[in-house]
Design a protein around this motif. Structure first.
Motif, PDB file in Angstrom:
ATOM      1  N   PHE A   3     -50.379  -0.802 -31.034  1.00  0.00           N
ATOM      2  CA  PHE A   3     -49.963   0.163 -30.017  1.00  0.00           C
ATOM      3  C   PHE A   3     -50.783   1.435 -30.097  1.00  0.00           C
ATOM      4  O   PHE A   3     -50.688   2.201 -31.051  1.00  0.00           O
ATOM      5  N   LEU A 201     -39.062  -4.149 -29.359  1.00  0.00           N
ATOM      6  CA  LEU A 201     -38.265  -3.626 -28.240  1.00  0.00           C
ATOM      7  C   LEU A 201     -38.789  -2.290 -27.748  1.00  0.00           C
ATOM      8  O   LEU A 201     -38.834  -2.031 -26.546  1.00  0.00           O
ATOM      9  N   ARG A 203     -41.852  -0.640 -28.601  1.00  0.00           N
ATOM     10  CA  ARG A 203     -43.275  -0.406 -28.390  1.00  0.00           C
ATOM     11  C   ARG A 203     -43.977  -1.511 -27.621  1.00  0.00           C
ATOM     12  O   ARG A 203     -45.080  -1.310 -27.128  1.00  0.00           O
ATOM     13  N   THR A 205     -42.264  -3.101 -25.169  1.00  0.00           N
ATOM     14  CA  THR A 205     -41.759  -2.915 -23.815  1.00  0.00           C
ATOM     15  C   THR A 205     -41.909  -1.418 -23.521  1.00  0.00           C
ATOM     16  O   THR A 205     -42.422  -0.676 -24.344  1.00  0.00           O
ATOM     17  N   ALA A 206     -41.442  -1.005 -22.372  1.00  0.00           N
ATOM     18  CA  ALA A 206     -41.563   0.412 -22.028  1.00  0.00           C
ATOM     19  C   ALA A 206     -40.376   1.217 -22.538  1.00  0.00           C
ATOM     20  O   ALA A 206     -40.284   2.411 -22.312  1.00  0.00           O
ATOM     21  N   LEU A 207     -39.455   0.547 -23.255  1.00  0.00           N
ATOM     22  CA  LEU A 207     -38.228   1.219 -23.660  1.00  0.00           C
ATOM     23  C   LEU A 207     -38.496   2.475 -24.490  1.00  0.00           C
ATOM     24  O   LEU A 207     -37.875   3.518 -24.270  1.00  0.00           O
ATOM     25  N   LEU A 209     -41.066   4.468 -24.534  1.00  0.00           N
ATOM     26  CA  LEU A 209     -41.555   5.555 -23.679  1.00  0.00           C
ATOM     27  C   LEU A 209     -40.407   6.154 -22.865  1.00  0.00           C
ATOM     28  O   LEU A 209     -40.285   7.373 -22.733  1.00  0.00           O
ATOM     29  N   PHE A 210     -39.529   5.283 -22.346  1.00  0.00           N
ATOM     30  CA  PHE A 210     -38.408   5.773 -21.545  1.00  0.00           C
ATOM     31  C   PHE A 210     -37.465   6.610 -22.407  1.00  0.00           C
ATOM     32  O   PHE A 210     -36.953   7.640 -21.962  1.00  0.00           O
ATOM     33  N   ILE A 231     -30.114   4.019 -20.462  1.00  0.00           N
ATOM     34  CA  ILE A 231     -30.926   4.057 -21.667  1.00  0.00           C
ATOM     35  C   ILE A 231     -30.167   4.726 -22.800  1.00  0.00           C
ATOM     36  O   ILE A 231     -30.175   4.267 -23.940  1.00  0.00           O
TER      37      ILE A 231
ATOM     38  N   LEU B 363     -45.526   7.021 -16.083  1.00  0.00           N
ATOM     39  CA  LEU B 363     -44.072   6.860 -16.162  1.00  0.00           C
ATOM     40  C   LEU B 363     -43.412   6.361 -14.871  1.00  0.00           C
ATOM     41  O   LEU B 363     -42.586   5.454 -14.911  1.00  0.00           O
ATOM     42  N   GLN B 366     -44.215   2.814 -14.291  1.00  0.00           N
ATOM     43  CA  GLN B 366     -43.543   2.021 -15.310  1.00  0.00           C
ATOM     44  C   GLN B 366     -42.048   1.898 -14.991  1.00  0.00           C
ATOM     45  O   GLN B 366     -41.468   0.834 -15.136  1.00  0.00           O
ATOM     46  N   GLY B 370     -40.321  -1.658 -14.499  1.00  0.00           N
ATOM     47  CA  GLY B 370     -39.197  -2.022 -15.354  1.00  0.00           C
ATOM     48  C   GLY B 370     -39.541  -1.990 -16.826  1.00  0.00           C
ATOM     49  O   GLY B 370     -40.702  -1.985 -17.217  1.00  0.00           O
ATOM     50  N   ILE B 371     -38.477  -1.985 -17.636  1.00  0.00           N
ATOM     51  CA  ILE B 371     -38.637  -1.848 -19.084  1.00  0.00           C
ATOM     52  C   ILE B 371     -39.447  -3.007 -19.666  1.00  0.00           C
ATOM     53  O   ILE B 371     -40.299  -2.827 -20.515  1.00  0.00           O
ATOM     54  N   PHE B 372     -39.162  -4.207 -19.208  1.00  0.00           N
ATOM     55  CA  PHE B 372     -39.722  -5.368 -19.896  1.00  0.00           C
ATOM     56  C   PHE B 372     -41.083  -5.790 -19.378  1.00  0.00           C
ATOM     57  O   PHE B 372     -41.674  -6.734 -19.867  1.00  0.00           O
ATOM     58  N   ARG B 374     -44.032  -3.966 -19.482  1.00  0.00           N
ATOM     59  CA  ARG B 374     -44.776  -2.781 -19.886  1.00  0.00           C
ATOM     60  C   ARG B 374     -46.230  -2.915 -19.434  1.00  0.00           C
ATOM     61  O   ARG B 374     -46.835  -3.975 -19.580  1.00  0.00           O
TER      62      ARG B 374
END
Lengths: 349, 506
Positions: A3, A201, A203, A205-207, A209-210, A231, B363, B366, B370-372, B374
């Motif tokens: 990452f 989960l 890094r 996915t975008a989780l 960052l969110f 979230i 952002l 993204q 969606g979250i999944f 990326r």
């Protein structure tokens, strides 16, 4: 890790330097004063030694710190993890010996492992949902919202066990806290798995960052279409799940559910670990840092015990180390320190 | 320069940030009773100079003299104690505290060891009155508009017996009347012998109020001139470092671009309204059209933007997107319909200051994917590189924190964020506020370019010239009512002013 190496290099690694130095110092102290600190033995294909011991004992703190890290990054905090640990243990033990509290010694039918593990973890998730909903939808300050369950949760655990310490024997369940897998104690393996899951989960996915976006600027995040409330709830649920697993490990390890003492003050250790690790309240988080923080705290505890210092002193000692690490990390403090040094140097020259 | 009555002197000042020489060998002299304009484009070094003077940054070289004696503030708290007060561009007040508390925060009048609320509120009311402001000082600051907050911040700065007052973009959110009021105050202060440093992007105001102009460019001093001997064109040339012919800011032919009334209607609004925010109004925005919203501060411009983006919920009225009725219940819903909003309050609603330029830009896209799903690092890099180039965002690297960029570049990052997610309808609420001339023209050109490519744009600005230049149609607001809509041919300053000024009944 793949990452974004540039980002890791600049921010995260820089932050990790001071916690690593502190950990290193404690380890060096042990190498000098504790004979055989680095010794590792293999008996019957199982690893033994002080280091393994520290990791094994530290598993609950490390687990809870993982969850606490993500909650902290959203600008929250979870004080209820200790209570969730107590609930998870109490429920697991009660499932194994449902009538123990009524004075029945017999076990009855042996409960399947799935139930013994599954029900407490589901309840933990429910606890997290409660916390998250209070914070995200009701809008209560996290510290207050989770204080509710911190106080009430331990009470609930005591109600479940009716104030008794429920001891039990359940071979499959005891494997979780006392077994070995691939030569390592199972708790260490569980921590490793959870770390991997968290890494993937957050890094992959975008989780991640969110979470950082929501923590750093909830309003702007919402305007970008990020579901800030969801979230937040997810992080509290994840944190409670980590606490639930930690609760099962503790309960399985001592073969008993002690609603009064299981996970007592663990929330404070976890919060300290997260802060030592350098996660920002509302913003950047680093699970690796929290792990180092948790290890610092556990190594310290173990060191104090092996040095034969009274356990009562442990808390004071911990506090001192945390203050030191926090001070070293504080930019303002470093400025004062370097300013002083520069002045004295100037004075001497 | 002779420095007999100089209060503040800066000589050969240098300041370097990693990768950027923010100030190089800069001189600056402020005399008693002088209003001194500090001019320059974004990144010219104006803010850095101020921050070094007030102790927010440490200088790397050079000297600073106050009344002929060297000084250096170790922290921004020290500056007011030696008579240097500063009001920053972004209002730095504590929203939950009352106006009075904000004015006297840190130096509250005490009585028997407790805060003397009576005196506090009375003093605050008096101080506020000096600016001809009539507000309740016991109300929280957040209940007032940004303009009033700005005046409160100035009141706070003035109240410490300042000898030097530094105003960084004080008028960027004030309307004409408020600006005039502020200038009256400044003239009064000037006559009392206070030296005032005035940073602004409004050329007109510089000529209205200042005595001397110092121009910086790329961290260097370009020149110091008295206002009388520096015509506007020469000033612009000094600031940009090129001659006027090259500066022809906004492309001609703007008209065709902004004008697309015949095209497909993207958004139609019927009787949309919300109590206390905006009276029910009708509006249509077509594909490829720029609809300008003109009106004074507080006339309901931002309220319309917030309704259309689902931030505030409409209490009545209907919205049709591409002919289909839609309900805007949240920004997320609006985004899913292809809407995008660059909000007025850049700092608290736009950027995420602690995250990097890259993260800020990807952002919104993204959030949409969606979250999944990326975006891969490579894809992110591609997008970010493209928009940094396309919008000419000045940043040392995509991994720099957005909070460290200048205001104009932060705005560009927000625009880039939305462009990356490819919206159909872009709402720009004061996108050029607090941005220098060059960046302003770039953003105006960008708006026209986007509309030419078929995007519908709602453009809100306090600067009439800008609205006129960019819009194909202009809706005029007054006191939270939409009072007029001007077609392309009728858009000019006097028509808009008339619409704003007209009394009831046409």
């Amino acid at each position: 890790m793949s990452f974004n190496p540039a980002c890791l290099k600049n921010e995260n690694l820089g932050k990790l330097v001071w916690p690593l130095v502190a950990l290193f110092a404690i380890v060096v102290f042990n190498v000098i004063f504790t004979p055989g600190f680095f010794n590792l033995e293999i008996k019957d294909g199982r690893l033994f030694g002080s280091l393994i011991d520290i990791l094994n004992r530290g598993a609950p703190v490390m687990l809870v710190s993982i969850g606490m890290t993500v909650v902290y990054a959203t600008g929250g905090i979870d004080l209820s993890v200790g209570a969730v640990i107590a609930i998870a243990g109490a429920v697991a033990a009660t499932i194994i010996r449902p009538d123990y509290v009524k004075g029945v010694i017999e076990y009855g039918e042996m409960a399947p492992l799935v139930t013994v593990i599954g029900v407490p973890l589901l309840l933990a998730l429910l606890a997290g949902l409660w916390n998250g909903a209070l914070v995200a939808y009701v809008g209560i300050q996290p510290i207050i919202a989770t204080l509710i369950l911190m106080v009430a949760g331990r009470g609930i655990a005591q109600l479940i066990t009716e104030g008794k310490i429920v001891v039990f024997i359940h071979e499959p369940f005891q494997f979780i806290g006392g077994g070995f897998l691939l030569g390592l104690p199972v708790p260490i393996v569980i921590v490793a798995v959870m770390l991997l899951v968290t890494y993937l989960l957050t890094r992959k996915t975008a989780l991640g960052l969110f979470i950082e976006a929501v923590g750093a600027n909830p309003k702007a995040s919402q305007y970008m279409g990020i579901r800030a409330q969801l979230i937040k709830i997810a992080t509290y649920m994840f944190c409670a799940l980590c606490a639930g697993i930690a609760g099962l490990i503790i309960c399985s390890d001592i073969k008993a559910a002690d609603a009064n003492n299981a996970g007592l003050f663990l929330e404070l250790d976890a919060i300290a670990a997260v802060i030592i690790g350098g996660t920002m309240w509302g913003g950047r988080f680093t699970v690796a840092g929290s792990m180092i923080g948790a290890l610092i705290i556990q190594t310290l505890t173990t060191t104090i015990l092996t040095r034969g210092i009274a356990p009562e002193v442990t808390l004071v000692f911990k506090a001192l180390v945390i203050i030191c690490v926090a001070l070293i990390q504080s930019e303002a403090f470093r400025k004062i320190l370097t300013g002083r040094l520069a002045k004295t140097e100037a004075g001497q020259s | 320069m002779p420095t007999t009555d100089a209060i503040l002197e800066v000589r050969g000042l240098s300041k370097t940030f990693p990768g950027v020489k923010a100030l190089q060998d800069v001189d600056f002299t402020l005399k008693k009773g002088e209003i001194h304009a500090l001019m320059g484009q974004n990144g010219a070094g104006k803010s850095t100079l101020i921050k070094v003077i007030t102790g927010l940054y440490k200088k790397d070289g050079g000297e600073m003299l106050l009344d002929g004696k060297p000084f250096e503030c170790d922290s921004p708290e020290e500056a007011p104690k030696i008579g240097i007060s500063t009001v920053y561009q972004e209002v730095n007040l504590i929203p939950n505290l009352s106006v009075a508390e904000n004015i006297y925060l840190g130096r509250q009048p005490m009585r028997f060891g407790a805060i003397d609320w009576k005196t506090l509120n009375r003093n605050a009311a008096e101080a506020i009155k000096k600016l001809d402001l009539d507000i309740d000082v016991t109300q929280p600051v957040s209940s007032y508009s940004i303009a009033i907050q700005q005046l409160v911040a100035i009141t706070r700065a003035l109240d410490v017996k300042a000898r030097i007052l530094i105003l960084d973009e004080p008028t960027s959110s004030l309307d004409a009347a408020e600006t005039a009021r502020l200038f009256d105050v400044l003239r009064k202060l000037k006559s009392e012998g206070i030296g005032i440093v005035f940073v602004t992007h409004f050329l007109g105001q510089v000529y209205d109020i200042s005595d001397v102009i110092t121009v910086l460019r790329n961290g260097r001093l370009v020149g110091v001139k008295s206002v009388d001997e520096l015509p506007r064109l020469a000033l612009i040339e000094m600031m940009l470092g090129k001659s006027a012919d090259e500066v022809e800011c906004v492309e001609k032919g703007a008209g065709e671009a902004g004008d697309a009334v015949d095209a497909e209607c993207f958004l139609r609004v019927q009787g949309l309204g919300r109590r206390g925010a905006i009276r029910p109004f009708d509006m249509e925005i077509h594909k490829g059209e720029v609809l300008g919203l003109a009106g004074l501060l507080g006339s309901g411009r931002t309220e319309i933007a917030r309704l259309l983006f689902g931030v505030d919920k409409a209490q009545e009225g209907r919205i049709f997107v591409k002919g289909q009725e839609a309900r805007l219940t949240s920004p997320r819903k609006a985004i899913s319909l292809g809407f995008a909003l660059c909000p007025e309050d850049r700092k608290s609603e736009g950027i995420i200051a602690d995250l990097t330029v890259r993260e800020n830009i990807v952002l919104a896209l993204q959030a949409r994917t969606g979250i999944f799903r990326r975006l891969s690092p490579k894809k992110q890099e591609e997008i970010v590189d493209r928009y940094i180039k396309a919008l000419d965002i000045k940043t040392s690297s995509p991994e720099q924190k957005v909070g460290d960029l200048s205001g104009g570049n932060q705005q560009k990052v927000i625009v880039a964020r939305w462009l990356a997610s490819n919206p159909d309808f872009l709402i720009l609420d004061e996108p050029t506020r607090g941005i220098d001339v060059g960046a302003k023209a770039e953003i105006e050109n960008l708006i026209l370019h986007l509309s030419r490519e078929g995007m519908a744009v709602l453009f809100i600005s306090s600067e009439l010239a800008e609205v006129i230049e960019c819009s194909g149609r202009v809706a005029v607001l007054r006191d939270r009512v939409k009072v007029a809509e001007l077609p392309r041919e009728a858009i000019n300053e006097s028509n808009i002013m008339k619409a704003i000024a007209q009394t009831e009944g046409q």
